[in-house]
Enzyme design. Structure first.
Site, PDB file in Angstrom:
ATOM      1  N   ARG A 134       0.811  -1.227   0.000  1.00 42.35           N
ATOM      2  CA  ARG A 134       0.000   0.000   0.000  1.00 42.35           C
ATOM      3  C   ARG A 134       0.841   1.273   0.000  1.00 42.35           C
ATOM      4  NH1 ARG A 134      -4.994  -1.572   4.095  1.00 42.35           N
ATOM      5  NH2 ARG A 134      -5.672  -3.420   2.911  1.00 42.35           N
ATOM      6  N   LYS A 156       4.569  11.203 -11.416  1.00 42.08           N
ATOM      7  CA  LYS A 156       3.698  10.379 -12.267  1.00 42.08           C
ATOM      8  C   LYS A 156       4.366   9.029 -12.511  1.00 42.08           C
ATOM      9  CE  LYS A 156       2.721  13.258 -15.739  1.00 42.08           C
ATOM     10  NZ  LYS A 156       1.970  13.814 -16.897  1.00 42.08           N
ATOM     11  N   GLU A 198      13.011  17.881 -24.421  1.00 45.27           N
ATOM     12  CA  GLU A 198      12.240  18.330 -23.263  1.00 45.27           C
ATOM     13  C   GLU A 198      12.829  19.606 -22.679  1.00 45.27           C
ATOM     14  OE1 GLU A 198       9.442  17.258 -22.036  1.00 45.27           O
ATOM     15  OE2 GLU A 198       9.180  15.459 -23.269  1.00 45.27           O
ATOM     16  N   LYS A 258       9.726  22.772 -14.258  1.00 50.35           N
ATOM     17  CA  LYS A 258       8.745  21.706 -14.064  1.00 50.35           C
ATOM     18  C   LYS A 258       8.402  21.555 -12.581  1.00 50.35           C
ATOM     19  CE  LYS A 258       7.332  17.104 -15.318  1.00 50.35           C
ATOM     20  NZ  LYS A 258       7.571  15.873 -16.095  1.00 50.35           N
ATOM     21  N   GLU A 268      -2.244  17.786 -12.253  1.00 46.38           N
ATOM     22  CA  GLU A 268      -2.420  18.058 -13.695  1.00 46.38           C
ATOM     23  C   GLU A 268      -3.852  18.470 -14.021  1.00 46.38           C
ATOM     24  OE1 GLU A 268      -0.618  16.198 -17.828  1.00 46.38           O
ATOM     25  OE2 GLU A 268      -0.953  14.866 -16.122  1.00 46.38           O
ATOM     26  N   ARG A 272      -0.178  22.456 -15.160  1.00 40.59           N
ATOM     27  CA  ARG A 272       0.788  21.403 -15.483  1.00 40.59           C
ATOM     28  C   ARG A 272       0.653  20.940 -16.930  1.00 40.59           C
ATOM     29  NH1 ARG A 272       2.367  16.178 -11.629  1.00 40.59           N
ATOM     30  NH2 ARG A 272       3.980  15.353 -13.013  1.00 40.59           N
ATOM     31  N   ASN A 276       3.157  19.862 -21.470  1.00 39.91           N
ATOM     32  CA  ASN A 276       2.797  18.970 -22.573  1.00 39.91           C
ATOM     33  C   ASN A 276       2.842  19.679 -23.925  1.00 39.91           C
ATOM     34  OD1 ASN A 276       2.254  16.428 -21.290  1.00 39.91           O
ATOM     35  ND2 ASN A 276       0.469  17.405 -20.342  1.00 39.91           N
ATOM     36  N   HIS A 279       3.317  17.685 -27.022  1.00 31.57           N
ATOM     37  CA  HIS A 279       2.976  16.298 -26.724  1.00 31.57           C
ATOM     38  C   HIS A 279       1.662  15.851 -27.345  1.00 31.57           C
ATOM     39  CE1 HIS A 279       6.266  16.766 -23.985  1.00 31.57           C
ATOM     40  NE2 HIS A 279       6.140  15.535 -23.510  1.00 31.57           N
ATOM     41  N   HIS A 283       2.798  12.779 -29.097  1.00 31.64           N
ATOM     42  CA  HIS A 283       2.404  11.461 -28.601  1.00 31.64           C
ATOM     43  C   HIS A 283       1.690  10.654 -29.685  1.00 31.64           C
ATOM     44  CE1 HIS A 283       2.566  12.073 -23.948  1.00 31.64           C
ATOM     45  NE2 HIS A 283       3.690  11.609 -24.444  1.00 31.64           N
ATOM     46  N   HIS A 295      10.911   9.196 -27.878  1.00 29.84           N
ATOM     47  CA  HIS A 295       9.893  10.118 -27.375  1.00 29.84           C
ATOM     48  C   HIS A 295      10.247  11.571 -27.667  1.00 29.84           C
ATOM     49  CE1 HIS A 295       7.067  12.021 -24.565  1.00 29.84           C
ATOM     50  NE2 HIS A 295       8.093  12.680 -24.059  1.00 29.84           N
TER      51      HIS A 295
END
Length: 1615
Positions: A134, A156, A198, A258, A268, A272, A276, A279, A283, A295
């Site tokens: 947990r 994330k 990035e 960031k 997000e 945030r 992106n 992206h 993506h 990427h």
């Protein structure tokens, strides 16, 4: 025990979520271990990494943990777990494996997990930490730049599923994030660039200063990772290098942004989303091209596309887009899906707009169906503090590779706008400022491809010059380097794309480079088109001046290797040919002040081209402090083409404002002219340095526009739509680039030219543009381009030596829906967008080529001018056919060619082969006018003859629309009207064939020909004039091969037969009446083609003759490797064979064999010799293959798909083989990549060909599974799938469709691991795929039969495991019945006495066997349900027919008579054979008349058989074919009386003897005595022919005729 390493380190800490959790520095492993142990007490520390990172760093962590745990005397342990690298580990299974490891090792809730690795490790291990017990503490230790600045920061975590990436995960913040920049020293350069995407992204959305540092210091940043730091250098500030400090600054700066955003918006929900940027689209691209494209590389492309969305929406300027593009390129990142790294991937073909939009639907930023994109407003700021909703239509427009301008009236009229800075001035200013002393601020610099190339080629820094941006990128600050030039690093080339200006300027700049030892060089290169553009005159001048310049490929073009000298550029007297390009002149002028001595530049070669551009250069040099003097003639005062340039250094002015581009200015002004609206350009006027600034006055005003021009502005108001005037003659030499704009306006300038501009020799709607010859050597041949593309609108033009004429039409007369090929030329695209504003549906196929000079043209067209622009996806557009695909196969065929080329002879053969009518147009004219053509010319002259010829052409076509070969006169192409008729016929109705022949043979023939009117010129001159018209008007080409005079009658006959066969094959194929394709391919039977690797096919013609060689046996087609053809011996890479040489080689090959030809032009990247980027030349050769009736065209799927589709639209009955070759050994036969390759190839071709390289035997099994799966699909296309190399030979054996094979007599195999046909058969047998079969001869007596020799020799040559044997029985007894039902039974020959009785033992009979009433061949045929039936056939009649055809050039008709002697079973086969030959009347004589009548009555009445009572009755209708079917003994002993009258045909004929012993029978003796005109066929010849046919029916293979013939002849002579 390991020692504790000092943990002293200078750390930069970054706050995130309220604590200093991010620690950054160099060589931090001791510091990391100490910090973790000191602040995160635990019973177990678990480090998870992958095998790649473990090999580099795991032992260091293990040593430090062990040492420090021991030193602290704590109850803790350190364990590690290593997993496979790559995205596949980031899965449910991968997560479970780590969890099982933790449980197995009794890890509890106080465990601390350390994630050491890239993004995969961080995401996966973080998710494990979030859910294990947990939730347990974890630490991120990223080892890649991408993970450092992106995935490790923010908490994330996730894993992938088959449904998508990162769809299952959690937010789980790490306790620490340790950024050890020293890890980057072991990171591959590509991975570093991946992370820099990035970094650039973060600076672009947040910090303009950081972005400026990134774009100006890329080489320093790369240097920090390319030099390994020794002895932990960089751990402390005192040991940290400047490059290390810069690198850490960049990383910390990116992470800080960031971290700040995450602190404000951890989950997000809004802010945030900003991280992106790039992206949303990135993506979607990544989902298609992963894992080959990383990427960051996908995000890089996404950033540019999303910036273009912002530009289209009007919230971002072009300056920002240009800077972003340059910055990403500086870090070796792609900025377009057309980047070769992506375009070369098979999966790139799946990057369709619909697919990308579909993928974008599942983006987490979206609000329902609405897509959200982060929009920049400037560098360092976003349009909103969150992602913005963007309609699909806007995204679609940006993603589209093509556009259409919606015709209409500009909404914003009157338009007032400024145009981009001048490309010409921008490029000159860059060179001048970089070479100068001091600082200059360049304003209004063009942000385009050309200027980006100049700045991004890394040459400015080599001057010692530096540059930086001010005013948000509107001003470029250049600190001049004073001409201090040094060579680039070894291996570093200056790649200039298609930037011609940069190439020419930099060539002389590189001549200034100095080297202490004089050994270093600079290499300048470009794309395929740049390698065609001329630079020879400039190189010649530099060579003459002492510069060491060498061409690296083709003489006269890039690439160039320029050697640095110890003294630099010599200077002095320089002579330069300046009639091709003024840029050569400007190049030397700009660099001349830095020469060793003053330069006197003398221009030679006649008229200097584009003098205004030379004047522009001189004026700009003066502004920068160097005065050039142009000499004058002392007596006349006339200016000479001699310039004096002193030595010195340029001095930068504080500010230099670049004037707007005058060439670009013509487009908005032309839109005003064509639409009847008003446009004002505020930054270009009469004081301009540029010649194109005169366009409005010189072109638009005479066309009827109102023009107002001040020194700095120009206003144009167009007349009402459709009212533009033609302007007669206009000399555009001062403004050559603007001629394209003038041409599209001239297309609708339909009102008559004014009186003062009238042309006496042209119609009133003519605009004649001169002075533009140099436009043929620009980005493309622009004159030809305009002619070809205007033709799509129905606009007629005429090419001139120095320009062109355009004949204006009413706008309503122009065709809608034209799709414009732009040749990657910005001027072509923008010019036709002007015409598109008036003509509906005009598509500009290559919208991005405008980036060269006006990157935001399409946005400005919509936002500033007010014309709507829509995106178009070309793959969904139908291709226009120019050769009438799908036309009526019975449409008449038109022939033309030079007199003496063989039109009549070949046309008559074609008509005979097709069963069509033949019409000669000259004879038709003679019939109409009742005089010979010669008399007509004498009476009326050549002009009237041509006019009459043209008038009659549509009349003939109308009278004979179908089933006719129409031969036209050689001069039919002399008139434009006739050419138009021919081209339209080829496009919409039927084939137009150019019959060509060696011009020397034509001259020799016509020298002695007197029936036709004599030419008024030399024959060679006539041919030279007509040649381009022949090529322009024909859809196909047939080359008449005239062989050397035969040395024997047999060889003469074979030559005639070869020609007839070739002509018949060609015309049946191109008409579609009976395409010459391999039937096995569509039937799914095994088929093969022989890969010919000869550089000269003609020299090997005997080897390819089946009568002389067995090299073609067993195969179904021959592959002509066009890329290996060379008139100079073995081809060397790169090889572009001369077109005429290819024509000669292909023509001879088709003359030698009637096998289908596989026509292949293989590029170097795909394993061939043809240059990879020479697309225009490659497609020209592929078009040639179709023109010449080649049956199969191999086309590589890596070539532009739009071009492939256009080729497919013109292929007619030919088939395209869509091929893909991967020589790397990385291609896998499962997964999305191979599926994409197959899908792409299947969409482009009729046959799919995929070639990989096997590294193991198992990969052939994977290939086999793949081919089985694709074959199960509905409507699957035939597939060739093989692996290269020895390991891949199994795949060649198992492949079923068109397996490429080699032969021992070829110089080399076409590919590694290629096998011969016989080797493959042996392999199939060993694998159980080709079981050995037994074949038999049934009959009695048969002991002396040659059949075993015949068939077994064939089996041996082809490598077949079969055996043929005798089985002699009195009757068709049980032994025969048992044999034919055996599973090993392969087939049987049947002879007397069983030809009738065998029939009851069979399942089916062929139509021939039924009618003949006898079977001589038994064939086992496998049915679709797997069952085998026995088919009875009769090949006796085929033996007779083939023997006759092979020994005669005659064509038999209903007027011909044949005679058969005998009435037995063989006579029945003879009757059938004569009917199949076309003989109209058959005479039958037998010693027993009743038997003859009985046989005659058993055939249909259409056979027209007459039984004779006496052979002497034959004199009234003498036969031309006689077939004897009785034994020789019947004549010598049995009372059969042969009559000499049988041989009464004066032309002679063919006599066939069916008895094969003795060789010369009484029948043949009588024929010899009767006449030498009778050709004799021996019985053994017929036996051979019918046996060859049996062999092919049983094996479905082409029999080895030469080997079998030799074996049977030897047997026959020996018995």
């Amino acid at each position: 025990m390991a020692t504790i390493e000092s943990s002293m380190a200078d750390i930069q800490k970054v706050h995130i979520l309220g604590k200093e959790a991010i620690h950054c520095g160099f060589h931090l492993i001791p510091y990391i271990v100490e910090t973790v142990l000191g602040s995160l007490p635990a019973s177990t520390y678990v480090l998870v990494t992958d095998t790649n990172v473990a090999n580099l760093h795991l032992h260091k962590f293990s040593d430090q943990f062990d040492a420090q745990i021991a030193a602290r005397s704590v109850q803790a342990r350190f364990i590690s777990h290593v997993i496979p690298p790559g995205e596949t580990s980031k899965s449910r299974e991968g997560k479970a494996a780590i969890e099982d490891f933790l449980l197995k090792n009794a890890c509890t809730r106080d465990t601390v997990i350390l994630a050491l690795g890239g993004g995969v490790i961080g995401d996966l291990v973080g998710f494990v930490a979030a859910t294990f017990m947990r939730g347990v503490r974890f630490v991120q230790i990223p080892t890649t730049l991408l993970a450092m600045v992106d995935s490790s920061v923010g908490g994330k975590t996730a894993i992938d599923t088959p449904h998508g990436k990162n769809l299952i995960g959690a937010f789980w913040q790490p306790e620490y994030i340790f950024i050890d920049a020293a890890f980057l020293e072991t990171l591959p350069t590509r991975e570093f660039s991946n992370g820099m995407a990035e970094v650039v992204k973060t600076a672009a959305i947040w910090n303009a200063d950081e972005f400026a540092a990134l774009e100006s210091r890329s080489s320093e940043i790369f240097a920090a990772i390319q030099t390994p730091s020794q002895f932990n250098a960089g751990r402390t500030l005192s040991t940290r290098s400047e490059a290390q400090a810069l690198l850490l600054q960049v990383i910390v700066g990116s992470i800080s942004v960031k971290a700040h955003i995450v602190t404000i918006d951890e989950r997000e929900t809004g802010l945030r989303n900003l991280v992106n940027f790039g992206h949303t689209i990135g993506h979607a691209i990544e989902a298609v091209v992963t894992p080959q494209i990383l990427h960051g590389e996908c995000v890089s492309i996404g950033m540019i596309l999303e910036a273009e969305i912002a530009r289209l929406l009007g919230v971002l300027g072009q300056v920002a887009v240009g800077r972003l593009t340059r910055c990403l390129k500086a870090y070796n990142l792609p900025v377009s899906v057309h980047d070769p790294r992506i375009a070369s991937l098979p999966t790139s073909k799946l990057l369709t707009i619909d697919r990308l939009l579909d993928i974008m639907k599942v983006d987490k930023k979206n609000a329902g169906p609405a897509k959200k994109v982060v929009l920049l407003s400037r560098i360092g700021a976003t349009h909103e503090p969150k992602a913005t909703v963007v309609p699909d239509a806007v995204i679609r427009k940006v993603l589209s590779e093509a556009v259409t301008v919606i015709a209409g009236t500009p909404r914003n009229s009157p338009v007032s706008m400024a145009t981009p800075g001048s490309k010409s001035i921008s490029n000159r200013a860059l060179v001048l400022a970089a070479l100068a002393c001091g600082t200059c601020r360049l304003k209004n610099l063009l942000h385009s491809d050309d200027t980006q190339v100049m700045m991004a080629a890394s040459w400015i820094s080599k001057y010692g010059a530096t540059f930086a941006w001010e005013d948000g990128g509107d001003t470029l600050v250049v600190n001049g380097g004073e001409g201090a030039l040094t060579p680039p690093p070894p291996g570093k080339e200056l790649y200039l794309g298609n930037a011609g200006t940069a190439a020419r300027f930099l060539t002389t700049v590189c001549a200034l480079v100095r080297s202490e030892d004089g050994t270093q060089s600079t290499v300048i290169t470009g794309n395929a088109r740049m390698k065609q553009r001329p630079i020879g005159p400039l190189v010649d001048a530099l060579l003459a001046n002492g510069t060491d310049v060498k061409y690296q490929e083709n003489e006269g073009s890039l690439p160039l290797k320029i050697k640095a000298s110890t003294t630099g550029f010599a200077g002095g007297h320089i002579r330069l040919a300046a009639s091709v390009s003024s840029q050569y002149v400007s190049s030397i002028l700009l660099c001349a002040p830095y020469a060793a001595q003053p330069v006197m530049l003398e221009l030679t070669g006649g008229q200097v081209i584009s003098q205004p551009y030379i004047d522009m250069t001189i004026a700009m040099m003066k502004t920068f402090g160097i005065v050039v003097t142009r000499r004058k003639d002392e007596e006349s005062g006339k200016l000479l083409d001699i310039y004096d340039i002193p030595t010195g250094k340029y001095v930068n002015p504080p500010e230099y404002v670049i004037e707007s581009d005058a060439s670009s200015a013509t487009y908005p002004l032309a839109i005003a002219a064509i639409t009847g609206t008003t446009c004002t350009l505020t930054n270009i006027g009469s004081s301009s340095l540029q010649g194109d600034a005169g366009f409005a006055k010189a072109v638009l005003e005479p066309m009827g526009c109102t023009v107002e021009q001040t020194e700095t502005s120009t206003t144009v108001t167009g007349p009402p739509v459709g009212s533009l005037q033609a302007i007669g003659l206009v000399d555009m030499e001062p403004m050559t680039d603007a001629f394209l704009t003038a041409s599209v306006l001239a297309a609708v300038a339909c009102k008559p030219v004014s009186k003062e501009r009238e042309l006496p020799d042209a119609p009133s709607n003519t605009t004649r543009i001169l002075g533009i010859a140099n436009q043929r050597v620009k980005e493309c041949n622009r004159i030809r381009a305009m002619i070809d593309q205007l033709a799509k609108f129905g606009v007629q033009t005429k090419e001139l030596d120095d320009g062109l004429e355009v004949y204006g039409l009413e706008p309503s007369a122009l065709k809608n829906g034209a799709s414009i090929h732009c040749y990657d030329d910005h001027r072509v695209a923008m010019a036709f967008s002007v015409l598109g504003s008036l003509i509906n549906g005009t598509i500009i196929e290559e919208k991005r080529c405008v980036e060269k000079t006006w990157p935001n043209w399409w946005d400005d067209l919509e936002n500033k001018i007010g014309l709507s622009v829509d995106g178009v996806e070309l793959s969904s557009q139908p291709d226009a056919s120019t050769s009438g695909a799908g036309r009526d196969p019975e449409a008449s065929v038109l022939l033309f060619g030079m007199r003496g080329s063989g039109k009549t002879y070949l046309g008559q053969i074609a008509a005979s082969e097709l069963g069509w009518e033949y019409v000669d147009a000259d004879q038709y004219l003679e019939t109409v006018y009742k005089m010979t053509c010669k008399d007509f010319v004498v009476t009326h002259g050549w002009d009237e003859f041509r006019a009459t010829e043209t008038r009659l052409l549509p009349e003939i076509i109308s009278l004979k629309p179908t089933r006719t070969i129409i031969s036209l006169g050689g001069g039919i192409v002399e008139t434009e009207a006739a050419r138009d008729i021919l081209k339209e016929y080829a496009k919409t109705k039927g084939p137009v064939v150019h019959i060509s022949r060696d011009i020397r043979q034509i001259v020799e023939y016509l020298t002695n020909e007197t029936e036709r009117p004599a030419y008024s010129q030399e024959i060679e001159e006539v041919f030279a004039r007509r040649k381009p018209w022949f090529e322009e008007c024909c859809s196909h080409r047939f080359v008449s091969i005239v062989e050397p005079t035969a040395s024997s009658s047999d060889e003469s006959l074979r030559q005639i037969q070869r020609t007839s066969r070739e002509v018949g094959t060609f015309f049946r194929h191109i008409t579609g009446v009976s395409p010459n394709l391999s039937p096995k391919v569509n039937l799914g039977q095994r088929s093969y083609f022989l890969s010919l690797t000869f550089p000269d096919i003609v020299a090997q013609k005997d080897l390819l003759d089946e009568n002389r060689s067995d090299i073609l046996t067993g195969i179904d087609a021959v592959e002509l490797r066009v890329d290996l053809l060379s008139p100079h011996g073995a081809a060397k890479q790169p090889n572009v064979p001369p077109r005429e040489y290819v024509i000669q080689q292909l023509a001879w090959l088709k003359h030698i064999t009637n096998l289908p030809v596989v026509y292949t032009v293989r590029t170097i990247a795909q394993g061939g010799a043809f240059p990879d980027k020479a697309h225009e030349e490659l497609f020209a050769l592929l078009e040639l293959g179709i023109q010449m009736g080649t049956e199969y065209i191999d086309v590589e799927t890596t070539l532009p798909h739009s071009k492939i589709r256009k080729l497919a639209a013109r292929k007619g009955a030919s088939k395209l083989i869509a091929s893909y070759h991967d020589w790397s050994g990385d291609l896998r036969w499962f997964g999305t990549e191979i599926e994409a390759i197959h899908t792409t190839a299947s969409s482009l071709g009729d046959i799919v060909k995929i070639v990989g390289k096997a590294n193991s035997l198992e990969e052939n099994m994977e290939l086999r599974s793949f081919t089985k799966s694709v074959k199960k699909a509905n409507q699957s296309k035939p597939i060739i799938a093989i692996n290269l190399g020895e390991q891949g030979q199994l795949s060649r054996i198992l492949n079923e469709t068109f397996t490429p094979v080699t032969h021992s007599q070829l110089p080399v195999a076409a590919a590694p691991g290629q096998l011969s046909f016989s080797q493959i058969q042996s392999g199939l047998h060993l694998l159980g795929q080709l079981p050995a079969k037994r074949f038999y001869l049934f009959g009695n007596p048969i002991s002396k039969s040659p059949s075993p020799t015949l068939h077994n020799s064939g089996f041996h040559v082809l490598g077949l495991p079969h055996h043929y044997e005798l089985h002699q029985t009195e009757t068709v007894d049980e032994s025969v019945r048992s044999i034919i039902r055996s599973p090993t039974f392969g087939g049987a020959s049947v002879t007397i006495p069983h030809k009738l009785t065998i029939m009851e033992a069979l399942d089916e009979l062929s139509p021939a066997a039924k009618l003949i009433g006898a079977v001589n061949t038994v064939i086992p045929v496998e049915q679709a349900d797997g069952k085998t039936i026995l088919l009875g056939d009769n090949t006796d009649w085929q033996g007779i027919r083939n023997s006759v055809l092979s020994r005669s050039a005659c064509r038999w008709t209903a007027q011909d008579t044949g005679l058969i002697i005998g009435a037995g079973g063989t006579a029945r086969a003879a009757v059938y054979a004569l009917n199949q030959l076309g003989v109209g009347r058959i005479l039958l004589w037998n010693r027993t008349y009743s038997s003859a009548t009985q046989l005659a009555s058993s055939f249909p009445v259409e056979y027209n058989i007459t039984a004779l009572t006496d052979l002497s009755d034959i004199s009234n209708v003498p036969p031309s074919i006689i077939i004897g079917t009785v034994p020789a003994s019947a004549v010598t002993e049995g009372g059969v009386k042969l009559a000499p009258e049988m041989f009464g045909c004066r032309q002679g004929g063919v006599v066939v003897e069916m008895a094969y012993r003795p060789k010369v029978t009484p029948l043949l003796e009588l024929a010899s005595k009767a006449s030498s005109k009778w050709t004799q066929v021996y019985g053994v010849d017929v036996l051979l022919e019918q046996g060859l046919r049996q062999f092919e029916l049983w094996t479905t293979l082409r029999a080895p005729r030469r080997a079998i013939t030799q074996s049977v002849t030897d047997f026959y002579n020996a018995v």
